[in-house]
Design a protein around this motif. Structure first.
Motif, PDB file in Angstrom:
ATOM      1  N   UNK A 107       0.826  -1.215   0.000  1.00  0.00           N
ATOM      2  CA  UNK A 107       0.000   0.000   0.000  1.00  0.00           C
ATOM      3  C   UNK A 107       0.860   1.266   0.000  1.00  0.00           C
ATOM      4  N   UNK A 108       1.922   1.286   0.814  1.00  0.00           N
ATOM      5  CA  UNK A 108       2.817   2.447   0.855  1.00  0.00           C
ATOM      6  C   UNK A 108       3.499   2.674  -0.486  1.00  0.00           C
ATOM      7  N   UNK A 109       3.938   1.589  -1.114  1.00  0.00           N
ATOM      8  CA  UNK A 109       4.614   1.705  -2.408  1.00  0.00           C
ATOM      9  C   UNK A 109       3.635   2.182  -3.476  1.00  0.00           C
ATOM     10  N   UNK A 110       2.397   1.709  -3.410  1.00  0.00           N
ATOM     11  CA  UNK A 110       1.392   2.133  -4.377  1.00  0.00           C
ATOM     12  C   UNK A 110       1.098   3.622  -4.221  1.00  0.00           C
ATOM     13  N   UNK A 111       0.948   4.080  -2.983  1.00  0.00           N
ATOM     14  CA  UNK A 111       0.674   5.499  -2.736  1.00  0.00           C
ATOM     15  C   UNK A 111       1.841   6.381  -3.149  1.00  0.00           C
ATOM     16  N   UNK A 112       3.072   5.875  -2.975  1.00  0.00           N
ATOM     17  CA  UNK A 112       4.262   6.651  -3.322  1.00  0.00           C
ATOM     18  C   UNK A 112       4.483   6.701  -4.835  1.00  0.00           C
ATOM     19  N   UNK A 113       3.886   5.767  -5.567  1.00  0.00           N
ATOM     20  CA  UNK A 113       4.054   5.743  -7.015  1.00  0.00           C
ATOM     21  C   UNK A 113       5.466   5.384  -7.446  1.00  0.00           C
ATOM     22  N   UNK A 114       6.115   4.494  -6.706  1.00  0.00           N
ATOM     23  CA  UNK A 114       7.488   4.105  -6.991  1.00  0.00           C
ATOM     24  C   UNK A 114       7.565   3.338  -8.310  1.00  0.00           C
ATOM     25  N   UNK A 115       8.494   3.756  -9.180  1.00  0.00           N
ATOM     26  CA  UNK A 115       8.677   3.157 -10.497  1.00  0.00           C
ATOM     27  C   UNK A 115      10.129   2.723 -10.677  1.00  0.00           C
ATOM     28  N   UNK A 116      10.347   1.774 -11.607  1.00  0.00           N
ATOM     29  CA  UNK A 116      11.715   1.411 -11.940  1.00  0.00           C
ATOM     30  C   UNK A 116      12.340   2.544 -12.750  1.00  0.00           C
ATOM     31  N   UNK A 117      13.664   2.583 -12.786  1.00  0.00           N
ATOM     32  CA  UNK A 117      14.368   3.722 -13.379  1.00  0.00           C
ATOM     33  C   UNK A 117      14.218   3.778 -14.895  1.00  0.00           C
ATOM     34  N   UNK A 118      14.533   2.692 -15.586  1.00  0.00           N
ATOM     35  CA  UNK A 118      14.582   2.728 -17.044  1.00  0.00           C
ATOM     36  C   UNK A 118      13.217   2.610 -17.710  1.00  0.00           C
ATOM     37  N   UNK A 119      12.450   1.614 -17.333  1.00  0.00           N
ATOM     38  CA  UNK A 119      11.181   1.342 -18.010  1.00  0.00           C
ATOM     39  C   UNK A 119       9.974   1.993 -17.350  1.00  0.00           C
ATOM     40  N   UNK A 120      10.130   2.448 -16.132  1.00  0.00           N
ATOM     41  CA  UNK A 120       9.019   3.080 -15.426  1.00  0.00           C
ATOM     42  C   UNK A 120       7.929   2.103 -15.023  1.00  0.00           C
ATOM     43  N   UNK A 121       8.299   0.870 -14.714  1.00  0.00           N
ATOM     44  CA  UNK A 121       7.321  -0.123 -14.261  1.00  0.00           C
ATOM     45  C   UNK A 121       6.950   0.134 -12.805  1.00  0.00           C
ATOM     46  N   UNK A 122       5.691  -0.071 -12.479  1.00  0.00           N
ATOM     47  CA  UNK A 122       5.239   0.099 -11.100  1.00  0.00           C
ATOM     48  C   UNK A 122       5.793  -1.020 -10.225  1.00  0.00           C
TER      49      UNK A 122
END
Length: 162
Positions: A107-122
């Motif tokens: 839930x925290x990661x979803x709210x923060x909108x954390x993405x991978x660096x190159x591809x921008x995957x959630x």
């Protein structure tokens, strides 16, 4: 139960294959065209966490985890039953707490909108898949707590001399 067994075997196997292929392709492209696969390390790392969580569920399902055979081998049927039940309940409590903590991390990661660096995957999608593995572990352990398998009680000790 057959569907659960198939899922517990298939998910980690497919993801391990995906990790191996991703790593191999990335290594090959790094040397052949001097360009690695984008986010290969991050994706492999997150796939490994999913494999570990689902593998844990499979280990509990098959009762193929580490046990104290020293106590088990010397115990009688009643003591074995008590040891099995105690171990299952203790595992259920520990994995249950871990599952709840991982759910809040998702839930925290979803709210923060954390993405991978190159591809921008959630990132939360990978964490959610790992959480489903811990949830499968909890379900297996809960079922074993309520309806303990007969082979846990009737199992013969392993002779260390063999």
């Amino acid at each position: 139960m057959r569907i659960l067994k198939t899922i517990l075997e298939a998910v980690p196997a497919v993801l391990l294959l995906a990790m191996a292929l991703l790593t191999s392709v990335s290594a090959a492209t790094r040397y052949l065209i001097n360009t690695p696969v984008p986010d290969e390390f991050e994706i492999s790392r997150m796939l490994l966490s999913i494999v570990v969580c689902w593998g844990m569920a499979a280990a509990f399902y098959y009762n193929d985890h580490i046990r104290l055979d020293v106590f088990w081998g010397r115990a009688g049927p009643l003591a074995r039953r008590i040891l099995s039940r105690t171990g299952t309940v203790l595992s259920l409590v520990i994995v249950g707490i871990y599952s709840v903590a991982l759910f809040f991390k998702v839930l925290d990661t979803m709210k923060a909108g954390l993405l991978t660096i190159d591809l921008g995957l959630s990132v939360w999608g990978f964490q959610f898949a790992a959480w489903l593995g811990t949830l499968a572990s909890v379900a297996v352990l809960l079922a074993q707590t309520i309806w303990p398998p007969a082979h846990l009680v009737d199992e013969q000790p392993v002779d260390p001399a063999l």
